[in-house]
Design a protein around this motif. Structure first.
Motif, PDB file in Angstrom:
ATOM      1  N   ASP A 260       0.825  -1.271   0.010  1.00 13.01           N
ATOM      2  CA  ASP A 260      -0.086  -0.114   0.010  1.00 13.01           C
ATOM      3  C   ASP A 260       0.867   1.257  -0.076  1.00 13.01           C
ATOM      4  OD1 ASP A 260      -1.618   2.127   1.083  1.00 13.01           O
ATOM      5  OD2 ASP A 260      -3.195   0.648   0.795  1.00 13.01           O
ATOM      6  N   PRO A 261       0.609   2.287  -0.931  1.00 10.94           N
ATOM      7  CA  PRO A 261       1.252   3.574  -0.931  1.00 10.94           C
ATOM      8  C   PRO A 261       1.675   4.018   0.517  1.00 10.94           C
ATOM      9  CG  PRO A 261      -0.166   3.396  -2.813  1.00 10.94           C
ATOM     10  CD  PRO A 261      -0.522   2.306  -1.860  1.00 10.94           C
ATOM     11  N   VAL A 262       0.358   4.189   1.154  1.00 11.63           N
ATOM     12  CA  VAL A 262       0.575   4.964   2.666  1.00 11.63           C
ATOM     13  C   VAL A 262       1.480   4.474   3.566  1.00 11.63           C
ATOM     14  CG1 VAL A 262      -1.067   3.531   3.892  1.00 11.63           C
ATOM     15  CG2 VAL A 262      -0.766   6.067   4.513  1.00 11.63           C
ATOM     16  N   ILE A 263       2.006   3.111   3.468  1.00  9.17           N
ATOM     17  CA  ILE A 263       3.040   2.641   4.173  1.00  9.17           C
ATOM     18  C   ILE A 263       4.387   2.285   3.471  1.00  9.17           C
ATOM     19  CG2 ILE A 263       2.675   0.205   3.889  1.00  9.17           C
ATOM     20  CD1 ILE A 263       2.787  -0.199   7.043  1.00  9.17           C
ATOM     21  N   GLY A 264       4.518   2.650   2.192  1.00  8.80           N
ATOM     22  CA  GLY A 264       5.871   2.545   1.588  1.00  8.80           C
ATOM     23  C   GLY A 264       5.869   1.701   0.329  1.00  8.80           C
ATOM     24  N   SER A 265       4.840   1.220  -0.176  1.00  7.47           N
ATOM     25  CA  SER A 265       5.001   0.846  -1.468  1.00  7.47           C
ATOM     26  C   SER A 265       5.716  -0.425  -1.598  1.00  7.47           C
ATOM     27  CB  SER A 265       5.278   1.770  -2.644  1.00  7.47           C
ATOM     28  OG  SER A 265       4.094   2.734  -2.577  1.00  7.47           O
ATOM     29  N   GLY A 266       5.990  -1.443  -0.629  1.00  7.48           N
ATOM     30  CA  GLY A 266       6.630  -2.407  -0.740  1.00  7.48           C
ATOM     31  C   GLY A 266       8.070  -2.451  -0.190  1.00  7.48           C
ATOM     32  N   SER A 267       8.546  -1.183   0.204  1.00 10.77           N
ATOM     33  CA  SER A 267       9.842  -1.073   0.661  1.00 10.77           C
ATOM     34  C   SER A 267      10.185  -2.088   1.894  1.00 10.77           C
ATOM     35  CB  SER A 267      10.018   0.396   1.229  1.00 10.77           C
ATOM     36  OG  SER A 267       9.468   0.532   2.517  1.00 10.77           O
ATOM     37  N   ALA A 268      11.497  -2.216   2.142  1.00  4.98           N
ATOM     38  CA  ALA A 268      11.870  -3.028   3.304  1.00  4.98           C
ATOM     39  C   ALA A 268      11.513  -2.762   4.563  1.00  4.98           C
ATOM     40  CB  ALA A 268      13.574  -3.086   3.345  1.00  4.98           C
ATOM     41  N   MET A 269      11.219  -1.436   4.699  1.00  8.93           N
ATOM     42  CA  MET A 269      10.695  -1.020   6.119  1.00  8.93           C
ATOM     43  C   MET A 269       9.243  -1.109   6.092  1.00  8.93           C
ATOM     44  SD  MET A 269      12.056   0.172   8.814  1.00  8.93           S
ATOM     45  CE  MET A 269      11.465   0.915  10.382  1.00  8.93           C
ATOM     46  N   ALA A 270       8.749  -0.754   4.998  1.00  8.70           N
ATOM     47  CA  ALA A 270       7.321  -1.183   4.933  1.00  8.70           C
ATOM     48  C   ALA A 270       6.997  -2.490   5.274  1.00  8.70           C
ATOM     49  CB  ALA A 270       6.684  -0.798   3.395  1.00  8.70           C
TER      50      ALA A 270
END
Length: 504
Positions: free
Chosen positions: A431-441
């Protein structure tokens, strides 16, 4: 091909057989009816169970959502609504909207998995369980749990208090019809979820924002008693419900606008729903909520003198550091503009409030300091009041969290904004609001989703890597912080808490 190798799965429900589709490690069912159509003579009435069907009902696509329109000043053009995809509610629109969606790792397997039932946000006026942020696949896979999202009546179709203007007795529940829908959905879960791999004795309900208000309403409803065993309220704010005077004013305004009276309210069941929605919009009646005081909802769950219907249900209550950033668009706010705004909103205590936040939120932009002040006033302060009241009166533990990790979207300008913890609770790292699949997301999602899964299973929200989450007690105020690290703090931001407690 054998049934186990087929991409389809069929489950027997109390109303008939439904067919879902395998999607990797989960089986998805979309648009299962838990209630009959609410159109015509069923409008404003308590929900009815769906008619039984023969054969197999294909449940591959989302069902219709409750009729609704955009709210004044809140449309798809705002950057915040763009961020959370609030205009993406698939499934069409109809009064035949009492449907639910299920994501499960297995069916007909006797696995007795914990069940997590989500009630969507959007106050009591907008939204649906079909929105992308509530997609249950990733949470079901992550925790080996069954995830259910629910659609129900909204706005005046769910909460028009006709009883408060002297309508005939059959309209007695019109002011809580949408809440009764949710109770019926939980009855459906109780009666049917075992065949979907779920355990009807381990049901957790949760909701954010307006969804938190729905959870609070269910916690106070006699009809919902015993249908859930854990609950979580995320950024619910004041959890406002309508009193009878407020409900009467809205109903009277609508009847007058349509040229009707209490003796002709049945005409409301004959009009197209579009006409009712038009009237709701023209009158700017945008804050419908369940009506307190009747048989179905006699008390607010957090009234100090109310019987605690769900006293034995463990509860999580939390909020985000900059919840209220969603309301503002003045991203270029400077220090002087911040000072003027605070003094305007708090003429007597403005200097004291501003200095406290400048000291505590050093390094934050004026926009985010503004958001923190508004968030503490409208979200965090009510959260702490609710937790205090619950911890003193309930027979089960209550847990508190504060989400401080900022959304990286839109260059981070929204901070730890409203809804960021929704994506995390569903383990939707994409989800974009939490970081679009980044490691931190993925890390942040794992932290909160693991707490949700463990809470649903055991009543204890142990977080990732076994981090213990102590219950809240007035003397210690243990709070889980979801920030750059996950940690438990005692009375975090206590100076600001005491500041607000000292203000009128």
């Amino acid at each position: 091909r054998s049934a186990s190798n087929s991409m389809f799965r069929t489950v027997e429900t109390a109303s008939g057989k439904v067919q879902g589709i395998v999607d990797g490690p989960v089986v998805e069912f979309r648009g299962i009816p838990y209630g009959a159509s609410t159109a015509g003579s069923n409008r404003f009435m308590p929900p009815r169970k769906p008619a039984s069907w023969t054969g197999v009902r294909e449940c591959f696509g989302h069902g219709p959502i409750s009729p609704q329109g955009s709210l004044p000043g809140w449309d798809f053009r705002t950057e915040y609504f763009q961020l959370i995809f609030w205009d993406r509610h698939v499934g069409g629109m109809s009064e035949d909207c009492l449907t639910l969606n299920i994501s499960t790792p297995g069916v007909n397997d006797g696995a007795k998995r914990a069940v997590l039932v989500s009630f969507h946000g959007g106050n009591f006026d907008r939204g649906s369980g079909n929105a992308p942020i509530y997609d249950g696949k990733n949470l079901a896979t992550f925790g080996d749990v069954v995830v259910v999202t629910v659609n129900h009546r909204l706005g005046l179709l769910g909460y028009l208090g006709l009883a408060e203007v002297g309508a005939p007795s059959e309209f007695a529940s019109s002011g809580v019809a949408g809440a009764l829908d949710m109770a019926l959905a939980l009855e459906w879960v109780r009666d049917n979820i075992a065949a979907f791999g779920g355990d009807p004795s381990r049901v957790m309900i949760f909701g954010q924002s307006g969804g938190g208000g729905k959870v609070a309403a269910l916690m106070a409803m006699p009809r919902a008693s015993g249908l859930f065993h854990r609950a979580a309220i995320q950024s619910g704010g004041g959890l406002g419900l309508d009193d009878r005077e407020e409900a009467a004013a809205k109903a009277q305004a609508l009847l007058k606008h349509l040229g009707l009276s209490k003796n002709s309210v049945r005409r409301l069941q004959q009009l197209p729903w579009q006409a009712l929605l038009d009237a709701q919009s023209q009158l700017e009646l945008t804050d419908f909520a369940p009506v307190l005081g009747g048989r179905d909802l006699p008390h607010h769950a957090f009234d100090a003198d109310a019987p605690v219907v769900s006293a034995n249900v463990p509860l999580i209550v939390g909020s985000t550091l900059e919840d209220a950033a969603m309301f503002e668009r003045n991203f270029d706010l400077d220090s002087e503009g911040l000072r003027q705004r605070v003094m305007q909103n708090f003429p007597e205590q403005g200097s004291q409030i501003l200095q406290a936040y400048l000291d505590h939120a050093a390094g934050k932009s004026p926009f985010l300091i503004q958001a923190q002040i508004a968030s503490d006033r409208s979200y965090r302060r009510p959260v702490l009041r609710q937790i205090e009241q619950r911890s003193q009166r309930a027979q089960a533990p209550v847990y508190n969290y504060l989400w401080t990790w900022p959304s990286p979207a839109y260059d981070g300008k929204f901070g730890a904004v409203h809804c960021i913890d929704v994506a995390a609770s569903f383990n939707n790292a994409r989800d974009p609001v939490i970081g679009s699949g980044s490691a931190m997301a993925h890390e942040m999602c794992a932290r909160l989703a693991s707490a949700w899964v463990n809470f649903a299973r055991t009543g204890s929200p142990r977080s990732k890597d076994g981090l213990e989450w102590a219950p809240f007690e007035s003397g210690r105020r243990a709070t889980m912080i979801f920030g750059d690290t996950a940690r438990v703090e005692l009375d975090p931001r206590g100076q600001l808490r005491r500041l607000w407690e000292g203000l009128a």
